[in-house]
Design a protein around this motif. Sequence first.
Motif, PDB file in Angstrom:
ATOM      1  N   GLU A   1     -12.074  13.641  17.499  1.00 29.46           N
ATOM      2  CA  GLU A   1     -11.178  14.371  16.822  1.00 29.46           C
ATOM      3  C   GLU A   1     -11.018  13.864  15.811  1.00 29.46           C
ATOM      4  N   GLY A   2     -10.292  14.220  14.944  1.00 20.70           N
ATOM      5  CA  GLY A   2     -10.267  13.403  13.571  1.00 20.70           C
ATOM      6  C   GLY A   2     -11.043  12.821  12.962  1.00 20.70           C
ATOM      7  N   THR A   3     -12.507  12.961  13.027  1.00 26.02           N
ATOM      8  CA  THR A   3     -13.558  12.710  12.115  1.00 26.02           C
ATOM      9  C   THR A   3     -14.249  13.682  11.340  1.00 26.02           C
ATOM     10  N   THR A   4     -14.959  12.675  10.931  1.00 22.03           N
ATOM     11  CA  THR A   4     -15.856  14.497   9.851  1.00 22.03           C
ATOM     12  C   THR A   4     -17.029  14.758  10.768  1.00 22.03           C
ATOM     13  N   ARG A   5     -16.771  14.082  12.447  1.00 21.56           N
ATOM     14  CA  ARG A   5     -18.482  14.415  13.251  1.00 21.56           C
ATOM     15  C   ARG A   5     -17.697  16.109  14.191  1.00 21.56           C
ATOM     16  N   HIS A   6     -16.462  15.676  13.856  1.00 23.86           N
ATOM     17  CA  HIS A   6     -16.210  16.604  15.059  1.00 23.86           C
ATOM     18  C   HIS A   6     -16.220  18.510  14.534  1.00 23.86           C
ATOM     19  N   GLU A   7     -16.712  18.828  15.389  1.00 22.36           N
ATOM     20  CA  GLU A   7     -17.472  20.408  15.725  1.00 22.36           C
ATOM     21  C   GLU A   7     -18.861  20.919  14.109  1.00 22.36           C
ATOM     22  N   ASP A   8     -19.284  19.661  13.800  1.00 17.58           N
ATOM     23  CA  ASP A   8     -20.274  19.991  12.854  1.00 17.58           C
ATOM     24  C   ASP A   8     -21.066  21.212  13.610  1.00 17.58           C
ATOM     25  N   ALA A   9     -21.856  21.906  12.338  1.00 18.99           N
ATOM     26  CA  ALA A   9     -22.558  23.085  12.821  1.00 18.99           C
ATOM     27  C   ALA A   9     -24.393  22.653  12.989  1.00 18.99           C
ATOM     28  N   PHE A  10     -24.665  21.121  12.343  1.00 16.64           N
ATOM     29  CA  PHE A  10     -26.125  21.186  12.476  1.00 16.64           C
ATOM     30  C   PHE A  10     -25.830  20.551  13.754  1.00 16.64           C
ATOM     31  N   MET A  11     -26.839  20.103  13.631  1.00 15.05           N
ATOM     32  CA  MET A  11     -27.861  18.820  14.611  1.00 15.05           C
ATOM     33  C   MET A  11     -28.436  17.790  13.901  1.00 15.05           C
ATOM     34  N   GLU A  12     -28.299  16.668  13.338  1.00 17.13           N
ATOM     35  CA  GLU A  12     -28.534  15.906  12.797  1.00 17.13           C
ATOM     36  C   GLU A  12     -29.375  14.354  13.759  1.00 17.13           C
ATOM     37  N   SER A  13     -30.733  14.274  12.202  1.00 15.78           N
ATOM     38  CA  SER A  13     -31.080  12.991  12.960  1.00 15.78           C
ATOM     39  C   SER A  13     -31.519  12.281  11.806  1.00 15.78           C
ATOM     40  N   HIS A  14     -31.689  11.369  12.110  1.00 14.17           N
ATOM     41  CA  HIS A  14     -32.085  10.038  11.224  1.00 14.17           C
ATOM     42  C   HIS A  14     -33.071  10.063  11.276  1.00 14.17           C
ATOM     43  N   LEU A  15     -34.296   9.995  10.471  1.00 13.09           N
ATOM     44  CA  LEU A  15     -35.259   9.114  11.200  1.00 13.09           C
ATOM     45  C   LEU A  15     -36.377   8.206  10.645  1.00 13.09           C
ATOM     46  N   GLU A  16     -35.408   7.023   9.928  1.00 15.57           N
ATOM     47  CA  GLU A  16     -35.460   5.976   9.783  1.00 15.57           C
ATOM     48  C   GLU A  16     -34.701   5.426  11.001  1.00 15.57           C
ATOM     49  N   LEU A  17     -35.023   4.569  11.566  1.00 16.82           N
ATOM     50  CA  LEU A  17     -34.674   3.314  12.710  1.00 16.82           C
ATOM     51  C   LEU A  17     -35.140   2.151  12.516  1.00 16.82           C
ATOM     52  N   TRP A  18     -33.984   1.070  12.104  1.00 20.45           N
ATOM     53  CA  TRP A  18     -34.915  -0.510  12.385  1.00 20.45           C
ATOM     54  C   TRP A  18     -34.595  -0.872  13.294  1.00 20.45           C
ATOM     55  N   ASP A  19     -35.040  -2.063  13.420  1.00 21.01           N
ATOM     56  CA  ASP A  19     -34.833  -2.662  14.136  1.00 21.01           C
ATOM     57  C   ASP A  19     -34.555  -3.898  14.374  1.00 21.01           C
ATOM     58  N   GLY A  20     -33.215  -3.650  12.969  1.00 14.42           N
ATOM     59  CA  GLY A  20     -32.181  -4.726  12.964  1.00 14.42           C
ATOM     60  C   GLY A  20     -31.305  -4.229  11.281  1.00 14.42           C
ATOM     61  N   GLU A  21     -31.171  -4.977  10.552  1.00 13.92           N
ATOM     62  CA  GLU A  21     -30.669  -4.611   9.767  1.00 13.92           C
ATOM     63  C   GLU A  21     -30.860  -3.472   8.599  1.00 13.92           C
ATOM     64  N   PRO A  22     -30.069  -1.853   8.648  1.00 11.89           N
ATOM     65  CA  PRO A  22     -31.000  -1.170   8.070  1.00 11.89           C
ATOM     66  C   PRO A  22     -31.323  -2.065   6.906  1.00 11.89           C
ATOM     67  N   GLY A  23     -33.092  -1.287   5.456  1.00 13.58           N
ATOM     68  CA  GLY A  23     -33.905  -1.872   4.642  1.00 13.58           C
ATOM     69  C   GLY A  23     -33.605  -3.336   4.945  1.00 13.58           C
ATOM     70  N   ALA A  24     -33.491  -3.985   5.697  1.00 17.72           N
ATOM     71  CA  ALA A  24     -33.910  -5.369   5.420  1.00 17.72           C
ATOM     72  C   ALA A  24     -34.659  -6.093   6.990  1.00 17.72           C
ATOM     73  N   SER A  25     -35.228  -5.322   7.197  1.00 13.86           N
ATOM     74  CA  SER A  25     -35.949  -4.978   8.770  1.00 13.86           C
ATOM     75  C   SER A  25     -37.199  -4.237   8.989  1.00 13.86           C
ATOM     76  N   ASN A  26     -37.655  -4.087   9.995  1.00 12.86           N
ATOM     77  CA  ASN A  26     -38.924  -3.274  10.646  1.00 12.86           C
ATOM     78  C   ASN A  26     -38.844  -1.533  10.582  1.00 12.86           C
ATOM     79  N   LEU A  27     -39.273  -0.706  10.435  1.00 11.43           N
ATOM     80  CA  LEU A  27     -38.973   0.075  10.316  1.00 11.43           C
ATOM     81  C   LEU A  27     -40.107   1.279  11.610  1.00 11.43           C
ATOM     82  N   LEU A  28     -39.273   1.855  12.046  1.00  5.96           N
ATOM     83  CA  LEU A  28     -39.625   2.083  13.712  1.00  5.96           C
ATOM     84  C   LEU A  28     -39.779   3.430  13.560  1.00  5.96           C
TER      85      LEU A  28
END
Length: 437
Positions: free
Chosen positions: A204-231
């Motif tokens: 409630e009160g966030t931009t994620r409320h009642e989203d009409a799309f299922m969201e998938s993030h295809l970049e999964l990092w084993d540390g800080e994004p962009g500074a580690s390994n892409l899993l």
Amino acid sequence: MRAAQRDDADVIVVGAGPAGASTAHWCASAGLDVLLLDKAEFPRDKVCGDGLTPRAVAELARMGVDTRADDGWIRNEGLRVVAGGRSWELAWPELTTYPGYGLARSRMSLDHRLVQHAQASGAKLVERARVTGPLLDERSGRVVGVTSQPLDGRGRRDGAEQTFRAPVVVAADGVSSRFATALDITRRDDRPMGTAVRTYFRTEGTTRHEDAFMESHLELWDGEPGASNLLPGYGWIFALGDGTANVGLGSVSSTPARQSAIGHDYRALLDTWMRTSPPEWGFTAENQTGPVRGAALPMGFNRSPLYSRGTLLVGDAAGMTSPFNGEGIAYALQAGRVAGDAIAQARTRVTDDARERTLGTYAERMRADLGGYYTLGRWFVRLIEHPAIMRACVRYGLPRPVVMQFVLKLLSDCYEPRGGDWVDRVIAGLTRVVPQA
């Protein structure tokens, strides 16, 4: 199909998750006496993303499950793919085989609803019954029932062990499947294995409320994004329509041994992702409504045979999770439907040999439908578990519309097996020419 008056049912289903509830529904709908056993008491929670693809929605429709919005279901329009600093909103494919929308519902509620549906169809549910092993015929070694330990509300022993008899048993007891293991049906080491963790946040009160799309993030990092390994894997955000969102991530390896050797702390990965998420998402400790929980994802038919000695394996017990996206509910529901049909047909056969052959068609049908698809999934995992290949796919492949069409249909588990557009025909053709899993 009863072999003797001593039988307690025509079929016993071990485990009342989606696979077990589907099997129980279809068997009961065919007029069989069904005994559905589960060690838990419903409603109970399960680790899952809580998102249902159009393929799963099609199975719910076949079962006659009411999925109206005023009954607690939320529809979603498609998949939002996020990678390489960009996002794409992709509507679910318009197909004749599957509906053009997905659904979301927490497993706490979904599994309870499916169990109730199986009961309404005529299945008898026994809760707090931990199945301890198969009951075998002394002469043939065939499964003729189960032994079960009653439990109290805290999961402790509560009385003497019980015996239930039936000519057919369905193992729907999840990734560990102690029932299958007791029959020496062990997990294969040449199949992918995934790991997923998830939690819930108030929206409630966030931009994620009642989203009409299922969201998938295809970049999964084993540390800080962009500074580690892409899993190899992805993160997800699925709005549930009840003021909360299921947020989690999953990673996959080509074999269980490779996964164990990597040894990532997935809870720490999720925490890193949440800490670096935009403030307007509201993924903070104050908004978190439950603990981080994890589960293994058995993939690509990682346990076989699917039928042996009077026992059918369905859902996670057979490793039916898709290597492409970690989706398991659709295949669990499908397996229950196919298993129910094979069991009902076997009941009409008049000889033992004919009944065995008919029960064996369950494995044949599942492999014919999913074997090639799972083989493609295994090859897909072997490619993306190499960071350099994964990085190239994200950077150079995803921005191309033709690649995105394939991504959508593979991640949604939805393509036309016959006909459709040229992407459907390519995928369907590949599944037919590659070796079956």
